[in-house]
Design a protein around this motif. Sequence first.
Motif, PDB file in Angstrom:
ATOM      1  N   ARG A   1      34.559  74.689  11.123  1.00 61.77           N
ATOM      2  CA  ARG A   1      34.684  74.969  12.546  1.00 61.77           C
ATOM      3  C   ARG A   1      34.584  73.708  13.389  1.00 61.77           C
ATOM      4  O   ARG A   1      34.786  73.739  14.595  1.00 61.77           O
ATOM      5  CB  ARG A   1      33.603  75.968  12.972  1.00 61.77           C
ATOM      6  CG  ARG A   1      33.841  77.362  12.441  1.00 61.77           C
ATOM      7  CD  ARG A   1      32.752  78.313  12.890  1.00 61.77           C
ATOM      8  NE  ARG A   1      31.466  77.985  12.296  1.00 61.77           N
ATOM      9  CZ  ARG A   1      30.345  78.641  12.555  1.00 61.77           C
ATOM     10  NH1 ARG A   1      30.363  79.653  13.393  1.00 61.77           N
ATOM     11  NH2 ARG A   1      29.237  78.293  11.963  1.00 61.77           N
TER      12      ARG A   1
ATOM     13  N   ASN B   1      42.584  75.509  12.401  1.00 62.68           N
ATOM     14  CA  ASN B   1      42.262  76.766  11.715  1.00 62.68           C
ATOM     15  C   ASN B   1      43.492  77.644  11.497  1.00 62.68           C
ATOM     16  O   ASN B   1      43.511  78.472  10.593  1.00 62.68           O
ATOM     17  CB  ASN B   1      41.226  77.542  12.514  1.00 62.68           C
ATOM     18  CG  ASN B   1      39.875  76.841  12.517  1.00 62.68           C
ATOM     19  OD1 ASN B   1      39.623  75.968  11.696  1.00 62.68           O
ATOM     20  ND2 ASN B   1      39.033  77.217  13.446  1.00 62.68           N
TER      21      ASN B   1
ATOM     22  N   GLU C   1      31.989  71.845  14.129  1.00 66.57           N
ATOM     23  CA  GLU C   1      30.793  71.627  14.950  1.00 66.57           C
ATOM     24  C   GLU C   1      29.916  70.500  14.410  1.00 66.57           C
ATOM     25  O   GLU C   1      29.055  69.983  15.123  1.00 66.57           O
ATOM     26  CB  GLU C   1      29.977  72.923  15.085  1.00 66.57           C
ATOM     27  CG  GLU C   1      29.178  73.330  13.865  1.00 66.57           C
ATOM     28  CD  GLU C   1      29.995  74.109  12.859  1.00 66.57           C
ATOM     29  OE1 GLU C   1      31.235  74.038  12.896  1.00 66.57           O
ATOM     30  OE2 GLU C   1      29.372  74.790  12.021  1.00 66.57           O
TER      31      GLU C   1
END
Length: 119
Positions: free
Chosen positions: A51, A71, A53
């Motif tokens: 993701r 993604n 992060e």
Amino acid sequence: VQLQASGGGLVQAGGSLRLSCVASGRTFGEYAWFRQAPGKEREFVAASTWRGEKTRYADSVKGRFTISRDNRDNTMYLRMNSLKPEDTAVYYCAARATWAPRSNSYSYWGHGTQVTVSS
């Protein structure tokens, strides 16, 4: 499960390249790039959670390389700017199930893509 790296090539010092790594079969918790120069051991370059992060970089590439992902098509990228001759190497993408910054053990590896930086 397959990891397919691409995007390598020949570039002059100071130039840029973007490497891609397409992961098929599943998604992973962490994706990474490694490189291996002739006569040297394989070394870590950059890693990211899927993701995005969390990321981490080798000191030698901080501020010049950026790892990112898309993604939509399960692709991880490595944008390489301000390339130096010492960045010349075969670059490999790797993946594993979880984010584990203290470990260099990855379950899956792609074939490498050659990056050559001329002076």
